[in-house]
Design a protein around this motif. Structure first.
Motif, PDB file in Angstrom:
ATOM      1  N   SER A  39       0.808  -1.226   0.000  1.00  0.00           N
ATOM      2  CA  SER A  39       0.000   0.000   0.000  1.00  0.00           C
ATOM      3  C   SER A  39       0.844   1.281   0.000  1.00  0.00           C
ATOM      4  O   SER A  39       0.284   2.370   0.032  1.00  0.00           O
ATOM      5  N   ILE A  40       2.166   1.162  -0.047  1.00  0.00           N
ATOM      6  CA  ILE A  40       3.007   2.360  -0.044  1.00  0.00           C
ATOM      7  C   ILE A  40       3.536   2.633  -1.444  1.00  0.00           C
ATOM      8  O   ILE A  40       3.557   1.751  -2.297  1.00  0.00           O
ATOM      9  N   THR A  41       3.977   3.852  -1.645  1.00  0.00           N
ATOM     10  CA  THR A  41       4.583   4.205  -2.928  1.00  0.00           C
ATOM     11  C   THR A  41       6.063   3.856  -2.901  1.00  0.00           C
ATOM     12  O   THR A  41       6.659   3.659  -1.828  1.00  0.00           O
ATOM     13  N   SER A  42       6.650   3.799  -4.068  1.00  0.00           N
ATOM     14  CA  SER A  42       8.082   3.517  -4.143  1.00  0.00           C
ATOM     15  C   SER A  42       8.893   4.650  -3.513  1.00  0.00           C
ATOM     16  O   SER A  42       9.939   4.415  -2.908  1.00  0.00           O
ATOM     17  N   LYS A  43       8.378   5.865  -3.599  1.00  0.00           N
ATOM     18  CA  LYS A  43       9.047   7.001  -2.958  1.00  0.00           C
ATOM     19  C   LYS A  43       9.037   6.832  -1.439  1.00  0.00           C
ATOM     20  O   LYS A  43      10.049   7.064  -0.771  1.00  0.00           O
ATOM     21  N   GLU A  44       7.899   6.424  -0.892  1.00  0.00           N
ATOM     22  CA  GLU A  44       7.808   6.200   0.552  1.00  0.00           C
ATOM     23  C   GLU A  44       8.747   5.081   0.998  1.00  0.00           C
ATOM     24  O   GLU A  44       9.350   5.158   2.067  1.00  0.00           O
ATOM     25  N   PHE A  45       8.875   4.052   0.167  1.00  0.00           N
ATOM     26  CA  PHE A  45       9.797   2.959   0.492  1.00  0.00           C
ATOM     27  C   PHE A  45      11.227   3.485   0.594  1.00  0.00           C
ATOM     28  O   PHE A  45      11.922   3.203   1.568  1.00  0.00           O
ATOM     29  N   CYS A  46      11.642   4.231  -0.391  1.00  0.00           N
ATOM     30  CA  CYS A  46      13.007   4.768  -0.394  1.00  0.00           C
ATOM     31  C   CYS A  46      13.246   5.665   0.819  1.00  0.00           C
ATOM     32  O   CYS A  46      14.304   5.578   1.462  1.00  0.00           O
TER      33      CYS A  46
END
Length: 79
Positions: A39-46
């Motif tokens: 449910s997270i974005t790739s930006k949030e993951f980074c």
């Protein structure tokens, strides 16, 4: 496991990885936790892991690959 705990596990795994295996370990961790982080974005993951935004594409690729691997029988809980 909470999202911050997952990020901590990933950071620890990356810190313990041999220098020439860093990217392979990152991909493995992305696959391992893909379901919990769907449910997270790739930006949030980074941001959560502390990676450069250039790894955002890798996160998206590994999330997509995980579905195919699971369809072929991979149990991500065994990673």
């Amino acid at each position: 496991m909470t999202e911050p705990e997952i990020y901590q596990h990933i950071r620890a795994a990356l810190a313990a990885a041999p220098r020439n295996q860093y990217t392979a370990e990152l991909h493995l961790q992305m696959i391992k936790y893909a379901d919990q982080l769907k449910s997270i974005t790739s930006k949030e993951f980074c941001e959560g892991v502390g990676l450069r935004q250039s790894f955002a594409t890798e996160f998206s690729k590994m999330r997509n690959l995980t579905q195919r691997l699971k369809g072929a029988g991979l149990n991500t809980e065994q990673l």
